[in-house]
Motif scaffolding. Structure first.
Motif, PDB file in Angstrom:
ATOM      1  N   ILE A  13       0.838  -1.207   0.000  1.00  0.00           N
ATOM      2  CA  ILE A  13       0.000   0.000   0.000  1.00  0.00           C
ATOM      3  C   ILE A  13       0.871   1.254   0.000  1.00  0.00           C
ATOM      4  O   ILE A  13       0.633   2.201  -0.764  1.00  0.00           O
ATOM      5  CB  ILE A  13      -0.941  -0.009   1.225  1.00  0.00           C
ATOM      6  N   MET A  14       1.889   1.270   0.863  1.00  0.00           N
ATOM      7  CA  MET A  14       2.774   2.437   0.918  1.00  0.00           C
ATOM      8  C   MET A  14       3.495   2.646  -0.404  1.00  0.00           C
ATOM      9  O   MET A  14       3.650   3.783  -0.868  1.00  0.00           O
ATOM     10  CB  MET A  14       3.779   2.274   2.061  1.00  0.00           C
ATOM     11  N   ARG A  15       3.949   1.555  -1.037  1.00  0.00           N
ATOM     12  CA  ARG A  15       4.645   1.679  -2.314  1.00  0.00           C
ATOM     13  C   ARG A  15       3.715   2.205  -3.396  1.00  0.00           C
ATOM     14  O   ARG A  15       4.113   3.010  -4.245  1.00  0.00           O
ATOM     15  CB  ARG A  15       5.214   0.313  -2.722  1.00  0.00           C
ATOM     16  N   TRP A  16       2.468   1.746  -3.386  1.00  0.00           N
ATOM     17  CA  TRP A  16       1.510   2.209  -4.393  1.00  0.00           C
ATOM     18  C   TRP A  16       1.286   3.707  -4.264  1.00  0.00           C
ATOM     19  O   TRP A  16       1.305   4.436  -5.262  1.00  0.00           O
ATOM     20  CB  TRP A  16       0.187   1.468  -4.242  1.00  0.00           C
ATOM     21  N   PHE A  17       1.057   4.175  -3.058  1.00  0.00           N
ATOM     22  CA  PHE A  17       0.833   5.601  -2.875  1.00  0.00           C
ATOM     23  C   PHE A  17       2.071   6.409  -3.223  1.00  0.00           C
ATOM     24  O   PHE A  17       1.983   7.505  -3.793  1.00  0.00           O
ATOM     25  CB  PHE A  17       0.406   5.900  -1.437  1.00  0.00           C
ATOM     26  N   LYS A  18       3.221   5.893  -2.894  1.00  0.00           N
ATOM     27  CA  LYS A  18       4.461   6.606  -3.206  1.00  0.00           C
ATOM     28  C   LYS A  18       4.648   6.759  -4.709  1.00  0.00           C
ATOM     29  O   LYS A  18       5.165   7.780  -5.187  1.00  0.00           O
ATOM     30  CB  LYS A  18       5.656   5.856  -2.605  1.00  0.00           C
TER      31      LYS A  18
END
Length: 361
Positions: A334-339
């Motif tokens: 999730i964090m990678r997607w938003f980044k």
């Protein structure tokens, strides 16, 4: 003075705080699931929350140094916090609702009404089946506190004001609720009128001291860390009832621990990679341990082995395993997607957990 990019010691504190809360609930599950009364509840473990709150105040100040005084700083901060906190919390809350719909016997305290679920989704205080102010996901009350702190910080950034005044003064005002006994009035709006909210400000003050280069000498820093941890997890509840002004009883030792650990940065011995990993995974562990930790005592009941020790060890093991997998399979993606996808003025938004990113990350 420029703060270092990564406070490894604070990662360890996050791991300690999460493990303490898990162990506290492991002892609670003995009473609620095994129905045996010869194992004491380790109430000291709940003080891990105080450590989390101070850490949050510390990290938010350090991670917003370049945002303070800028036109769009408040937007970037709000987006970072929402995308970091909300998705995993909503997933954990949804899992809790689904589990309770399929197994009504597992519902000891949660209110699954539409109003309660809606309030949980938007981080608003709600009253559970026992009359306590607690959301569907029991540990979510701390997220309600966190989001309120983020709201105050966002407002301060919006007006490009001094964050210490605009955040500290409201928190100090609300903390008087403990002394005036406002928090026990039984309505959701009084939820924030308790001294524990001041712990965020304690963390902010520690960050200010570090930014100004006021680090403790090594011997005093170690004393603050060791003495503070001892006070939090071995001393305070038997001496000071938790309902007596939490920020002044648990918050000050927590602030000393954080101040000491931050002062020791760069002078710490080698820290095992697995401990750093648990610090990274602490948010997922914290959210998911209540969903899976009760499996241990429930299984022992079915097997006819009402052992408190086995129950508690099983709860800790299951909680760490499930929380770590949730971090690897849900939180990190999730964090990678938003980044990669969320932009501000053409620039990718870097996500801040409860510690700053690694250098070069």
């Amino acid at each position: 003075m420029r703060a270092p990019q990564r406070y490894v010691g604070l990662q360890v504190l996050r791991a300690i705080a999460a493990l303490a809360v898990v162990m506290y609930h492991a002892t609670v599950f003995v009473f609620t699931r095994l129905h045996v009364f010869f194992a004491p509840i380790w109430r000291c473990g709940s003080n891990g929350v105080d450590l989390f709150f101070v850490l949050s105040g510390f990290v938010i100040v350090l991670s917003t140094q370049r945002l303070q005084g800028t036109r769009d700083g408040w937007k970037i901060f709000a987006e970072r916090r929402l995308t970091r906190i909300v998705p995993l919390y909503w997933i954990a809350t949804l899992i809790k609702v689904v589990l309770l719909k399929f197994d009504a016997t597992a519902n000891l305290t949660s209110d699954l009404s539409f109003a309660s679920i809606s309030k949980a989704v938007f981080f608003l205080p709600s009253v559970n089946a026992l009359g306590d102010i607690q959301p569907v996901l029991n540990v979510g009350w701390t997220l309600n506190m966190e989001m309120f702190f983020y709201l105050l910080f966002t407002i301060a950034l919006f007006f490009r004001a001094n964050v210490f005044l605009c955040v500290g003064l409201p928190l100090l005002f609300l903390s008087a609720g403990d002394f005036l006994h406002i928090q026990g009035a039984g309505t959701a709006w009084t939820f924030y009128a308790q001294s524990i909210v001041l712990e965020f400000f304690f963390g902010m003050l520690v960050a200010l001291a570090i930014l100004r280069g006021k680090r403790l000498p090594a011997w005093l820093a170690w004393l603050a860390v060791v003495g503070g941890l001892y006070a939090l997890f071995a001393l305070l509840p038997p001496v000071w009832p938790k309902e007596i002004h939490t920020a002044w009883v648990q918050g000050i030792p927590a602030a000393l621990v954080v101040y000491g650990a931050a002062s020791l940065e760069g002078r710490l011995p080698h820290i095992p990679a697995w401990l750093i990993f648990l610090g990274d995974a602490s948010y997922a562990i914290y959210l998911f341990h209540g969903l899976c930790g009760q499996l241990s005592p429930m299984l022992l009941v079915k097997l006819g082995i009402p052992s408190p020790v086995l129950s508690e060890l099983g709860t800790v093991a299951i909680s760490l395993a499930v929380g770590s997998l949730a971090y690897l399979w849900l939180d990190l993606p999730i964090m990678r997607w938003f980044k990669q996808h969320v932009l501000f003025h053409g620039k990718p938004v870097l996500h801040v957990q409860e510690t700053l990113p690694r250098t070069g990350a």
